[in-house]
Design a protein around this motif. Sequence first.
Motif, mmCIF file in Angstrom:
data_model
loop_
_atom_site.group_PDB
_atom_site.id
_atom_site.type_symbol
_atom_site.label_atom_id
_atom_site.label_comp_id
_atom_site.label_asym_id
_atom_site.label_seq_id
_atom_site.Cartn_x
_atom_site.Cartn_y
_atom_site.Cartn_z
ATOM 1 N N LEU A 188 34.390 -27.814 -32.273
ATOM 2 C CA LEU A 188 35.770 -27.945 -31.823
ATOM 3 C C LEU A 188 36.001 -27.166 -30.534
ATOM 4 C CD1 LEU A 188 37.882 -27.700 -35.098
ATOM 5 C CD2 LEU A 188 37.500 -29.711 -33.667
ATOM 6 N N ALA A 189 35.307 -26.037 -30.384
ATOM 7 C CA ALA A 189 35.463 -25.243 -29.167
ATOM 8 C C ALA A 189 35.051 -26.036 -27.936
ATOM 9 C CB ALA A 189 34.639 -23.959 -29.272
ATOM 10 N N VAL A 190 33.982 -26.799 -28.043
ATOM 11 C CA VAL A 190 33.550 -27.635 -26.911
ATOM 12 C C VAL A 190 34.653 -28.622 -26.547
ATOM 13 C CG1 VAL A 190 31.879 -29.359 -26.167
ATOM 14 C CG2 VAL A 190 31.115 -27.385 -27.480
ATOM 15 N N VAL A 191 35.281 -29.217 -27.558
ATOM 16 C CA VAL A 191 36.367 -30.166 -27.305
ATOM 17 C C VAL A 191 37.542 -29.462 -26.642
ATOM 18 C CG1 VAL A 191 38.020 -31.735 -28.383
ATOM 19 C CG2 VAL A 191 35.666 -31.643 -29.215
ATOM 20 N N VAL A 192 37.918 -28.291 -27.175
ATOM 21 C CA VAL A 192 39.071 -27.572 -26.644
ATOM 22 C C VAL A 192 38.820 -27.132 -25.199
ATOM 23 C CG1 VAL A 192 40.472 -25.488 -26.901
ATOM 24 C CG2 VAL A 192 39.848 -26.818 -28.917
ATOM 25 N N ILE A 193 37.628 -26.598 -24.919
ATOM 26 C CA ILE A 193 37.312 -26.160 -23.556
ATOM 27 C C ILE A 193 37.318 -27.343 -22.592
ATOM 28 C CG2 ILE A 193 35.487 -25.190 -22.103
ATOM 29 C CD1 ILE A 193 34.715 -23.409 -24.479
ATOM 30 N N ALA A 194 36.744 -28.465 -23.020
ATOM 31 C CA ALA A 194 36.727 -29.646 -22.158
ATOM 32 C C ALA A 194 38.145 -30.166 -21.918
ATOM 33 C CB ALA A 194 35.857 -30.733 -22.787
ATOM 34 N N TYR A 618 40.724 -20.425 -22.707
ATOM 35 C CA TYR A 618 40.539 -19.125 -23.350
ATOM 36 C C TYR A 618 40.478 -19.273 -24.871
ATOM 37 C CZ TYR A 618 41.569 -16.819 -18.906
ATOM 38 O OH TYR A 618 41.532 -16.384 -17.606
ATOM 39 N N ALA A 619 41.374 -20.101 -25.421
ATOM 40 C CA ALA A 619 41.363 -20.318 -26.868
ATOM 41 C C ALA A 619 40.044 -20.950 -27.306
ATOM 42 C CB ALA A 619 42.543 -21.191 -27.274
ATOM 43 N N GLY A 620 39.575 -21.946 -26.537
ATOM 44 C CA GLY A 620 38.293 -22.569 -26.861
ATOM 45 C C GLY A 620 37.141 -21.589 -26.774
ATOM 46 N N SER A 621 37.184 -20.697 -25.793
ATOM 47 C CA SER A 621 36.124 -19.694 -25.662
ATOM 48 C C SER A 621 36.124 -18.737 -26.851
ATOM 49 C CB SER A 621 36.304 -18.916 -24.358
ATOM 50 O OG SER A 621 36.248 -19.780 -23.236
ATOM 51 N N ALA A 622 37.342 -18.364 -27.290
ATOM 52 C CA ALA A 622 37.421 -17.493 -28.469
ATOM 53 C C ALA A 622 36.876 -18.207 -29.706
ATOM 54 C CB ALA A 622 38.870 -17.062 -28.692
ATOM 55 N N MET A 623 37.207 -19.496 -29.837
ATOM 56 C CA MET A 623 36.684 -20.270 -30.956
ATOM 57 C C MET A 623 35.164 -20.351 -30.894
ATOM 58 S SD MET A 623 39.477 -23.371 -31.017
ATOM 59 C CE MET A 623 38.493 -24.341 -32.160
ATOM 60 N N LEU A 624 34.644 -20.562 -29.695
ATOM 61 C CA LEU A 624 33.194 -20.669 -29.537
ATOM 62 C C LEU A 624 32.512 -19.351 -29.896
ATOM 63 C CD1 LEU A 624 30.802 -22.398 -28.586
ATOM 64 C CD2 LEU A 624 31.209 -21.539 -26.275
ATOM 65 N N THR A 625 33.092 -18.237 -29.434
ATOM 66 C CA THR A 625 32.513 -16.925 -29.749
ATOM 67 C C THR A 625 32.513 -16.681 -31.252
ATOM 68 O OG1 THR A 625 33.281 -16.071 -27.617
ATOM 69 C CG2 THR A 625 32.708 -14.452 -29.314
ATOM 70 N N LEU A 626 33.650 -16.959 -31.887
ATOM 71 C CA LEU A 626 33.740 -16.758 -33.334
ATOM 72 C C LEU A 626 32.785 -17.684 -34.072
ATOM 73 C CD1 LEU A 626 35.069 -15.459 -35.788
ATOM 74 C CD2 LEU A 626 36.891 -17.180 -35.626
#
Length: 689
Positions: A188-194, A618-626
């Motif tokens: 989902l982080a990839v989707v959010v960042i894109a 930023y939200a996607g990056s936080a999701m990706l890190t988590l």
Amino acid sequence: MAENAAAVTGSPAGSKRRERRRSSPVWLEFLGSMNLAITLLVVVSIASVIGTVLPQNDPYNDYLIQFGPFWFQVFKALNLYDVYSAWWFLGILGFLIVSTGVCVSRHIPGVWREVTRYRTHVREQSLLALSSHRRWQVDADADSAEMVADSAFQGYGYRTRREVRGDTVILAGMKGTATRAGYVLTHLAVVVIAVGALIDGNIGLKIREMTGNLAVETRDLPVSQVPGESWLGPDSGSFRGNVTIPEDTNTNVAFLQVRDGYVVQELPFEVYLEDFRIDHYPNGMPSSYESDLVIHDPELDEPIRETISVNEPLTHRGHTLYQASFSDGGTALELTGHLLDGSGASMPVNGRVFENLRLQLGGMERTMEIDDFQLFNVNADPRAVERTGARDEFRNVGPSFNYTLRDEAGQAREFQTYMAPVEIDDRWYYLHGIRNGPGEPFRYLHVPADENASMETFLDFHAALDDPNRVEQAAQRAADGLLGRMGVANPDLGERVAGTADDMIATLLDGGFGAVNRQLENRVAGSNRPEMLLEFSRSVLQRTMFEIYREVLAAREGVQLSMVQTDADQRAFFEDAMNAVSTVADYGSPVIFSIDHFDHRQATGLQITRAPGKNVVYAGSAMLTLGVFLLFYISHRRVWALITPREDGGADLLMAGANQRQPEAFAAEFGTMVEAVDSQFDPRKTDRG
């Protein structure tokens, strides 16, 4: 181990997934494939590297100079000068969103089942096939055995579920299900960042341009004259623009570089520059610079006053103002133009940097474009280098300004003029630089400064050389003096020698000493003693020019010519003046300027950005890190316990567990659970399987 775990975790479910995949359309399988997602991510990564290494949104001329015509066109066709807004980059991002979205939507049901199902439908043989298992034959009843097993599981953080199958009680436990959430979060982080990248990818600008609602302006126009179709409203979306604001002025726009042109981005507030300050290193390079800004916003009761500097921006209403550069803000110059046409006349010229002036020079109208003003010009101090060998001592040689002279045909040359004389080899010169284009270094005319630190003596000398009567008289005196030294008393010869000197000076003013040498070599060609004639002719030229110089000194000192006595400094000045006269022929301008006064005005260069997708990224990056943390540091583990009562009142207890990612750590944990059970029962009545 993997095969045994698959047997325990349920091959029927895996068969169902395979059946669903076989029944899915081919295009859906393609969109949701891992290979496609990885390929798209690799392309996006490569494009991001290009966008980082290659400066983005610079003027096309800069790229043309840097890469040459061929590669400039190649990179332009690939939109590499604006990678993050290129149609192919935005298309890849969109395709990546679709692909990853399909992948997530297809796998979330399976992940949910894996997280919520305790897999109580296990068989004894399957558990025995696991490497981590243990059997007990205990004297306690089945309830006690169940309680001991459940306590052992829950003591290590396992959530358990109980199921009864016939006489057998099945306890199924699991922990570390968050690792499955990590799988979902990373995708989902990839989707959010894109999505965030698409929001900030100027899609709106692209659509407006494709539909003909936006025209890229390529002319250099005042902002008030830019047509409406080249404007973007204050709510147009994301952008990254630049603007230059002189001191004591304000603006409510930014300029967005689009290919070889620009569009004007309107701001919902005004930015006023109160003051700009800059500090320098000893070598003249800027060490820091900052701007005192005032934000006037209709939505605010009071304006915002803030000082920004490099790495300390100002953010207001989603717009971030960065200190990006600095330049001249329209310095007012009071100049004097000294004509080099022999008249000795001068004219006052007043203008500002970036202003174009119309001047009548050399019998034609020329445009003087004042390009820049430099308050400091710092160079290495050659005397310090000679004295101590140190190359880190510098001196400021004072202000200078740059201008371009353009004739009626549009041909132009660039010039640079220093306000104060510059010391070179213990002599002082006024420097006047010239070049034909920005890619060339300046070549300098060195005008010697007289004892009053002015150019007046040289200008009078140059004007006298263009006066036929004065040249004729000086040439006659020079010829008589040279012939007298040689013991030749021939008036006719003296007149011929004087005529030769007059002709050589005219050639000198038109083409310099090089033209004079070529003229003399042509004259003496075929003579019996050409070297002697060349040397004599040069002596006549130099003596004639010296006589004119003595006349200039006599006029400036207000004495008779016969009373003029030259010292070493004056003779050195004469040598420099002769060289300067020769260089004037190649200077390419009928006038040289001097700076009488200036009113320095600076300007700040701001980069203004609006990135509504920034918080999404930023939200996607936080999701990706988590998600990555959950995937790498949390392991999904399952345990089972089968409790079967015996006829003698005791019970058989079988415990087993599985973990594919960290089998060694799980084996150690399982061993401690076994020890906990052993402490409750007689370890001699166990099957260590």
